[in-house]
Design a protein around this motif. Structure first.
Motif, PDB file in Angstrom:
ATOM      1  N   GLY A   9       0.839  -1.193   0.000  1.00 15.91           N
ATOM      2  CA  GLY A   9       0.000   0.000   0.000  1.00 15.91           C
ATOM      3  C   GLY A   9       0.873   1.241   0.000  1.00 15.91           C
ATOM      4  N   LEU A  10       0.282   2.341   0.403  1.00 18.39           N
ATOM      5  CA  LEU A  10       0.986   3.617   0.413  1.00 18.39           C
ATOM      6  C   LEU A  10       1.146   4.146   1.835  1.00 18.39           C
ATOM      7  CD1 LEU A  10      -0.938   5.522  -2.419  1.00 18.39           C
ATOM      8  CD2 LEU A  10       1.157   4.178  -2.633  1.00 18.39           C
ATOM      9  N   VAL A  11       2.177   4.946   2.011  1.00 13.51           N
ATOM     10  CA  VAL A  11       2.318   5.778   3.198  1.00 13.51           C
ATOM     11  C   VAL A  11       2.338   7.205   2.678  1.00 13.51           C
ATOM     12  CG1 VAL A  11       3.768   6.460   5.133  1.00 13.51           C
ATOM     13  CG2 VAL A  11       3.650   4.076   4.464  1.00 13.51           C
ATOM     14  N   ALA A  30       4.321   1.399   1.520  1.00 14.88           N
ATOM     15  CA  ALA A  30       4.162   0.985   2.908  1.00 14.88           C
ATOM     16  C   ALA A  30       5.220  -0.042   3.289  1.00 14.88           C
ATOM     17  CB  ALA A  30       2.765   0.410   3.134  1.00 14.88           C
ATOM     18  N   ASP A  31       5.741  -0.763   2.299  1.00 16.79           N
ATOM     19  CA  ASP A  31       6.810  -1.734   2.518  1.00 16.79           C
ATOM     20  C   ASP A  31       7.939  -1.422   1.541  1.00 16.79           C
ATOM     21  OD1 ASP A  31       8.403  -3.872   3.148  1.00 16.79           O
ATOM     22  OD2 ASP A  31       7.109  -5.384   2.234  1.00 16.79           O
ATOM     23  N   PRO A  32       8.859  -0.540   1.922  1.00 15.21           N
ATOM     24  CA  PRO A  32       9.894  -0.106   0.980  1.00 15.21           C
ATOM     25  C   PRO A  32      10.840  -1.225   0.534  1.00 15.21           C
ATOM     26  CG  PRO A  32      10.115   1.040   3.097  1.00 15.21           C
ATOM     27  CD  PRO A  32       8.945   0.129   3.203  1.00 15.21           C
ATOM     28  N   LYS A  33      10.892  -2.345   1.271  1.00 14.22           N
ATOM     29  CA  LYS A  33      11.783  -3.445   0.902  1.00 14.22           C
ATOM     30  C   LYS A  33      11.167  -4.389  -0.129  1.00 14.22           C
ATOM     31  CE  LYS A  33      14.014  -3.227   5.362  1.00 14.22           C
ATOM     32  NZ  LYS A  33      14.145  -3.806   6.675  1.00 14.22           N
ATOM     33  N   SER A  34       9.901  -4.214  -0.427  1.00 14.62           N
ATOM     34  CA  SER A  34       9.206  -5.087  -1.366  1.00 14.62           C
ATOM     35  C   SER A  34       9.686  -4.839  -2.794  1.00 14.62           C
ATOM     36  CB  SER A  34       7.700  -4.839  -1.281  1.00 14.62           C
ATOM     37  OG  SER A  34       7.035  -5.526  -2.304  1.00 14.62           O
TER      38      SER A  34
END
Length: 199
Positions: free
Chosen positions: A127-129, A148-152
């Motif tokens: 998702g987004l932050v 929302a998950d920068p490592k993805s």
């Protein structure tokens, strides 16, 4: 007929006190949330729920200390124990829970105004932050959209928009929603079209 339409538009207009920094930021953040949700993103409220849970635990601890079920003569030993343990246990527990609450806010939330799940039917798994900043004594509003998950693998590069709030408000403090929506939607589209990270 046109008078009624103008009257209705004036009632629905979002108005801020231009001398109140918090009022301006609140209206812009609220509008950003509406825009992102209108694009199919569903709000992720897990972080809010964690904060509420930690706050509830703090309140329960305080209520147990305050309202023990026995009256004074019978609860004398309990009261003495509370008085002796209070500086060590209750203050320490209160401090630990407040520390955890502040740690969650500082490390996870930062300037975030919205966490989302990925839109339905999307190929991305994150998702987004959405974060915003409006420094004190400044008219520059910065809006950042990141994963929302920068490592993805499906995480996009963060995109940012910095503009003067004077471009979105009239001299009476009414938000010109069309201009603001256009800028925010452009930022969302920029995030969606950014090349993805390569692992």
């Amino acid at each position: 007929m046109q008078e009624k339409k103008a009257e209705t538009a004036n009632k629905n207009a979002k108005k801020a006190n231009l001398l109140d920094h918090g009022s301006i930021k609140h209206i812009l953040d609220e509008s950003v949330t509406e825009i992102v949700k209108s694009r199919g993103y569903v709000e992720d409220v897990r972080m809010s729920n964690i904060r509420l849970l930690l706050g509830t635990i703090i309140i329960v601890i305080a209520l147990v200390a305050q309202f023990y079920k026995k009256k004074f003569p019978e609860n004398r030993d309990f009261l003495i124990g509370c008085i002796v343990l209070y500086p060590f246990f209750f203050e320490l527990t209160f401090f630990i829970h407040n520390f955890l609450l502040q740690l969650v806010i500082y490390t996870k939330e930062k300037n975030a105004i919205l966490f989302t799940y990925p839109p339905a039917g999307s190929v991305t798994s994150t998702g987004l932050v959405v974060s915003s900043k409006l420094p004190r004594f400044s008219d520059l509003y910065t809006l950042t959209i990141a994963s929302a998950d920068p490592k993805s693998i499906s995480a996009g590069k963060p995109v940012e928009l910095t503009k003067s709030v004077t471009q979105w408000f009239t001299k009476d403090g009414v938000l010109v929603e069309g201009l603001f929506w256009k800028d925010v939607e452009t930022l969302i589209n920029d995030y969606a079209t950014e090349p993805k990270k390569k692992k």
